[in-house]
Design a protein around this motif. Structure first.
Motif, PDB file in Angstrom:
ATOM      1  N   ASN C  59       0.641  -1.338   0.066  1.00  0.00           N
ATOM      2  CA  ASN C  59       0.252  -0.042  -0.105  1.00  0.00           C
ATOM      3  C   ASN C  59       0.825   1.366   0.036  1.00  0.00           C
ATOM      4  O   ASN C  59       0.391   2.204  -0.551  1.00  0.00           O
ATOM      5  CB  ASN C  59      -0.989   0.119   1.181  1.00  0.00           C
ATOM      6  N   GLU C  67      -4.565   1.213  -3.335  1.00  0.00           N
ATOM      7  CA  GLU C  67      -5.641   0.323  -3.843  1.00  0.00           C
ATOM      8  C   GLU C  67      -5.212  -0.865  -4.769  1.00  0.00           C
ATOM      9  O   GLU C  67      -5.508  -1.983  -4.874  1.00  0.00           O
ATOM     10  CB  GLU C  67      -7.050   0.922  -4.340  1.00  0.00           C
ATOM     11  N   ASN C  70      -2.731  -3.100  -3.182  1.00  0.00           N
ATOM     12  CA  ASN C  70      -3.488  -3.710  -2.280  1.00  0.00           C
ATOM     13  C   ASN C  70      -4.040  -5.118  -3.250  1.00  0.00           C
ATOM     14  O   ASN C  70      -4.094  -6.238  -2.713  1.00  0.00           O
ATOM     15  CB  ASN C  70      -4.386  -3.104  -1.845  1.00  0.00           C
ATOM     16  N   ARG C  93     -13.417  -6.907  -3.627  1.00  0.00           N
ATOM     17  CA  ARG C  93     -12.510  -6.333  -3.965  1.00  0.00           C
ATOM     18  C   ARG C  93     -12.322  -5.538  -5.396  1.00  0.00           C
ATOM     19  O   ARG C  93     -11.878  -4.331  -5.351  1.00  0.00           O
ATOM     20  CB  ARG C  93     -11.197  -7.203  -4.248  1.00  0.00           C
ATOM     21  N   TYR C  97     -12.062  -1.382  -5.896  1.00  0.00           N
ATOM     22  CA  TYR C  97     -11.310  -1.025  -6.883  1.00  0.00           C
ATOM     23  C   TYR C  97     -11.945  -0.270  -8.093  1.00  0.00           C
ATOM     24  O   TYR C  97     -11.419   0.909  -8.251  1.00  0.00           O
ATOM     25  CB  TYR C  97     -10.613  -2.245  -7.749  1.00  0.00           C
ATOM     26  N   PHE C 100     -12.430   3.453  -6.352  1.00  0.00           N
ATOM     27  CA  PHE C 100     -11.399   3.945  -6.391  1.00  0.00           C
ATOM     28  C   PHE C 100     -10.822   4.411  -7.752  1.00  0.00           C
ATOM     29  O   PHE C 100     -10.408   5.462  -7.794  1.00  0.00           O
ATOM     30  CB  PHE C 100     -10.014   3.096  -5.842  1.00  0.00           C
ATOM     31  N   VAL C 156     -14.286   3.021  -0.319  1.00  0.00           N
ATOM     32  CA  VAL C 156     -12.949   2.488  -0.131  1.00  0.00           C
ATOM     33  C   VAL C 156     -13.051   2.080   1.303  1.00  0.00           C
ATOM     34  O   VAL C 156     -12.747   0.992   1.671  1.00  0.00           O
ATOM     35  CB  VAL C 156     -11.881   3.429  -0.623  1.00  0.00           C
ATOM     36  N   GLY C 160     -12.998  -1.296   2.447  1.00  0.00           N
ATOM     37  CA  GLY C 160     -11.281  -1.554   2.774  1.00  0.00           C
ATOM     38  C   GLY C 160     -11.046  -1.274   4.158  1.00  0.00           C
ATOM     39  O   GLY C 160      -9.866  -1.319   4.504  1.00  0.00           O
TER      40      GLY C 160
END
Lengths: 332, 163, 488
Positions: C59, C67, C70, C93, C97, C100, C156, C160
């Motif tokens: 990260n 991201e 990650n 995930r 993503y 992001f 996120v 996350g």
């Protein structure tokens, strides 16, 4: 275009840019920053150059947020330059406060860092070429900064007024600090004592964590992938996953434990802790349920990387600063 | 250098047993290596790993920790805590390139003056064999600005680039 | 000794960079060097760390696109254990993503690349920034840009755990799922994001494509290079950011290779120069021929433009319409004009938003089954995703306890280092003549590398910001004779 607003600067040394993004994630708060300050130097965002900073009067920048660790001579030079030109210098984010992840480079000699990068399996380097700080091309000389033997936190090269920990500092904390500074400018508040840690709490992450905590009796340490998802109501350390909460400063709202992941310690040492790793060693050791060396060693085997576990963010800022191989040859 | 290296050892001793053992050794005029500077704690359980790191980064070549035998701790169970901290600390130090032998944990009761003395002497010889740690030498941090002019990127090492 | 023009530091770039331009005795450009002056050493210091920490440690390679690292590290960690996460985990995930991607592409267009077009490359320096854009198109737009970033980072954080440096992705899946309440919130934001993306494309269409001068700029030769193009595609050869195979097309648009992540090392090599800390990836099977264009040179690009060039289309309907319009307008595939990357980036923004909605409306997205326990002995694994700036490869070897013994990382922008070097040189070569350096040069040299979005975006509200450039011209004795500056 000059104004009468107090001057602000933000600079990144050996960092990742996350601190800049965290500042921008204060969203509309940035407008308050812009309304109250004249931004005179922020390489990511606007166009002032090093020469412009050099031309500024000493002490003419009211507030500089400096993030990133000191990895090379350019980082060191700019740190010293900004220190001269700034009234208040904040070590912003974990890299500037304690070295953070790039500080892990201090486990190896810097020659190895370079050698590894230039000898990966995809690197085509049969002639063993390495970067040179000065190199002559047909047209003239090219220079790049020289790497220091170890990475240092900011306060090892300049005097620091305040520390703002976190990797990155959480945006709500940054917003609070921006508010405070604006109040100070308007004479509505006082700055805290020099050397204070700002934008963070005085306790540990455990204090902010909503999970239930009982008397801990660790009979085994576990890897998170072996027991995920963890019980959402119970302390993660109690479930055997090494969680760095007990040694880590509060201020982040224990986001990671709330998301089902162990705290990895990005907010740095809690108040009064001289060496983060030592504190964590003490904390983990205190809750191990075993009294003979054999039993204890077996439990400790459950932590695959003890050095990284306890010094993940804090190696450069720790008492030892670097692993022995990184100090290199005898000082000449 | 032809002088024998004299290790600097810091000894964290528990008040109730090993400190008294050291006292006993003194009174009985038992000879032992003078390299150890003793720091008295009320219990080996008081040992914060920070003390060891302060010692090593401050110039010590080795650290000795002494406490009461398991089961004999004046405060019941705290010497077990010392043991656990010591074992984890050694692993971390190993990862930092510090030989685990530089930190030693010894159980000794108040009556064991002779044993205290012999363990101390043994430890000093062990450290002498390992050599100086020299951590304190670069305490101020290396400055990069001293290196001017064309040179390799790495402190003190020239790397040849083919023409 | 040649005259040297130093541009140091470059700003609005991830990390640090500088450009050295050498002039010959006639005052024309002899050569240009784009140097990267930093090295932190991730490939060395992740060695010894447990594999489950790779998503967390990497990260910190980049706080603008953590991201991406990650994701790549998570996929590599799965591969190390040969574990297949549950479908819901993979969807979570990818959903994180896509959100992001929306913030990141927005940031670049509105604060970095966009001003050159919305305001024009020769607009007064004081206006050629996000504030100028807002002034021209309205404060309401500025608010929308902030909103997009806010929404993206909210998603996120929900999935996350944190806005920057997410922490919930582990070998085998995720540490937690999402609730129905969160799902509803994410869906609402996703619909908004689709509208915002469409709006951004319309803005581009009105302001840029509706202006012949800008169209000429985009189509002009100065910013054009013919190289290989790389991007990840799904089984239908549609652009996919999260998973698939890596496809490379040649300068003529024909497929050159399509490889599985595990085979990357057979296709990519990295060239070394002693005047920079960064290496230059190239196609191994074509070979390194220097900083040159063409099918015989192994130089390749990996950007939004590359991804569109390397694919046969977009996997969501509205983005596909825009994709077709893009190529119809620019005269077919592949497109070599690097400034067109800004347009391609907005098409990807739309795809990311549409995909966001697709994922969050999948019936299994709220399933609590988000983790499969790894049981195999860890060995070695490779994970590849498309970072906004290019194909990102993470490769780890571990011991039997899952501690990393070796690592190889080829990071997004790194793929583009040779193209950036070439683009900067070509721009300088064409713009600096007879030793005369104009104000226009400053911005137009910037535009050469800015199109690649070198890993950093300054967000919605940038301060009076144009690219900080200072050009110092030295005479033959090395004395400075003229200094041109651009800053506010």
């Amino acid at each position: 275009m000059t104004t009468n607003k107090p001057k602000f600067a933000m600079y990144w040394a050996a960092s990742c840019g996350g601190c800049e993004i965290a500042v921008l994630n204060t969203h509309e708060k940035i407008l308050d920053l812009d309304a109250n300050f004249e931004v005179v130097f922020w390489p990511v965002a606007m166009d002032a150059k090093y020469k412009d900073v050099e031309a500024m009067q000493d002490g003419s920048i009211l507030l500089t947020l400096f993030n990133g660790g000191i990895r090379n001579d350019e980082n060191e030079h700019i740190a010293k330059l900004l220190r001269k030109k700034s009234k208040i210098m904040v070590a912003f984010g974990s890299c500037a406060c304690e070295g953070c992840i790039p500080g892990l480079a201090n486990l190896s000699p810097v020659e190895e860092i370079v050698r590894t990068a230039f000898h990966t399996i995809t690197t085509d380097n049969p002639n063993e070429i390495y970067p040179r700080t000065s190199y002559d091309v047909p047209e003239g000389e090219l220079r790049i900064p020289k790497l220091a033997p170890i990475l240092l936190p900011l306060d090892q090269v300049v005097d620091v007024d305040y520390y703002m920990p976190g990797c990155p500092p959480e945006s709500h904390q940054i917003a609070a600090v921006i508010d405070l500074v604006i109040q100070v400018i308007h004479g509505e508040a006082q700055l805290p004592a020099k050397g204070t840690v700002i934008g963070a709490g005085n306790s540990t992450v455990c204090d902010e964590c909503p999970r239930a905590r009982n008397v801990k009796t660790i009979k085994a340490f576990r890897r998170i992938q072996d027991i995920a998802p963890v019980d959402p109501t119970l302390c993660i350390l109690e479930q055997g996953v090494p969680c760095n909460g007990p040694a880590t400063r509060s201020g982040c709202n224990a986001r990671c434990p709330q998301a089902g992941a162990q705290c990895i310690g990005c907010y740095g040492p809690a108040e009064g802790v001289m060496d983060y790793g030592a504190r964590l060693i003490g904390a983990f050791a205190s809750v191990i349920e075993a009294n003979t060396p054999a039993e204890i060693e077996k439990i400790l085997d459950g932590i695959p990387d003890p050095t990284g576990q306890v010094y993940r963010f804090n190696l450069a800022g720790s008492l030892l600063k670097a692993a022995r191989p990184a100090w290199g040859k005898e000082a000449s | 250098m032809t002088e024998t290296f004299e290790p600097t050892i810091i000894g964290f001793t528990c008040n109730w047993c090993s400190y008294r053992a050291a006292d006993l050794a003194g009174m009985a005029r038992i000879k032992y290596a003078p390299n150890v500077r003793l720091i008295r704690m009320m219990c080996s359980g008081r040992l914060d790993p920070t003390f060891v790191l302060r010692a090593l980064s401050g110039g010590a070549d080795g650290v000795m920790i002494t406490g009461c035998h398991p089961g004999e701790c004046h405060y019941m169970e705290q010497n077990y805590k010392a043991l656990r901290r010591f074992l984890l600390l050694r692993r971390v130090l190993h990862g930092m390139g510090i030989e685990p032998e530089r930190v030693k944990l010894v159980w000794a009761s108040a009556a064991e003056g002779a044993r205290f003395a012999s363990e101390t002497t043994l430890f000093v010889e062990e450290i002498r064999r390992l050599g100086p740690l020299n951590w304190g030498k670069q305490e101020d941090g290396p400055s990069t600005m001293d290196h001017e002019g064309p040179s390799s990127i790495v402190h003190g090492q020239e790397v040849e680039v083919p023409a | 000794m040649n005259q040297k023009i130093s541009i140091d530091p470059i700003t609005r770039l991830e990390g640090h960079g500088k450009i050295e331009i050498f002039l010959d005795k006639n005052g024309n450009v002899a050569n240009t060097y784009f140097q990267i002056p930093e090295l932190r050493g991730f490939e060395r210091f992740v060695v010894g760390r447990p594999i489950e920490e790779m998503p967390l440690l990497t990260n910190r390679i980049c706080g603008v696109c953590p991201e991406a690292h990650n994701m790549a590290a998570s996929k590599a960690a799965d591969a190390v254990y040969k574990v297949d996460p549950p479908r819901t985990a993979k969807m979570l995930r990818e959903l994180l993503y896509m959100a992001f991607y929306c913030t990141d592409h927005t940031t670049h267009f509105y604060a970095l690349g966009g001003p050159d077009f919305v305001m024009g490359p020769d607009a007064p320096v004081a206006e050629r920034n996000i504030l100028g854009v807002i002034h021209k198109v309205g404060l309401e737009i500025g608010g929308r840009v902030i909103q997009m970033r806010k929404y993206g980072h909210a998603v996120v954080e929900m999935i996350g755990g944190r806005k920057v440096h997410p922490c919930t992705s582990i070998p085998g899946g995720m540490t937690k799922g999402i609730t129905e309440d969160q799902r509803r919130e994410i869906e609402e934001m996703g619909h908004w994001a689709v509208e915002f993306a469409r709006f951004s494309l319309k803005l581009f269409s009105d302001i840029v494509l509706g202006n012949q001068e800008y169209v000429d700029l985009i189509l002009g030769d100065i910013y054009t290079h013919s190289t290989y193009y790389m991007g990840m595609v799904d089984e239908n050869n549609r652009v996919n950011f999260y998973d698939g195979k890596v496809r490379v097309v040649d300068p003529g648009g024909k497929e050159f290779v399509k490889y599985e992540p595990k085979d990357y090392a057979a296709h990519i090599a990295e060239h070394v120069e002693p005047w920079t800390y960064l290496k230059f990836p190239y196609l191994k099977n074509v070979g390194w021929k220097g900083f040159v264009d063409g099918p015989d040179s192994g130089v390749y690009m990996a950007t939004p433009l590359s991804r569109l060039n390397a694919s046969d289309g977009m996997a969501t309907p509205r983005a596909q319409e825009e994709y077709e319009r893009f190529y119809a307008t620019l005269g077919g595939k592949p497109v070599h004009q690097r400034l067109a990357t800004h347009w391609a980036r907005l098409i990807e923004l739309l795809y990311a938003a549409e995909r966001w909605v697709e994922l969050v409306t999948d019936p299994e997205i709220t399933s609590p089954n988000v983790h499969t326990k790894p049981v195999q002995v860890p060995t070695e694994g490779i994970g590849i995703v498309e970072a906004p700036r290019g194909t990102l490869t993470h490769h780890y070897w571990t011991d039997e306890r899952g501690r990393v013994t070796r690592a190889n990382l080829i990071v997004g922008t790194t793929n583009n280092y040779a193209p950036i070097q070439m683009s900067t040189h070509k721009a300088a070569l064409n713009l600096i003549r007879d030793g005369r350096v104009s104000e226009g040069l400053l911005n137009r040299v910037e535009m050469a590398f800015r199109a690649y979005d070198p890993c950093f975006g300054c967000a919605t509200h940038s301060l009076p910001g144009q690219m900080p450039l200072q050009i110092t011209i030295h005479d033959a004795q090395g004395n400075p004779v003229e200094v041109l500056k651009q800053f506010c």
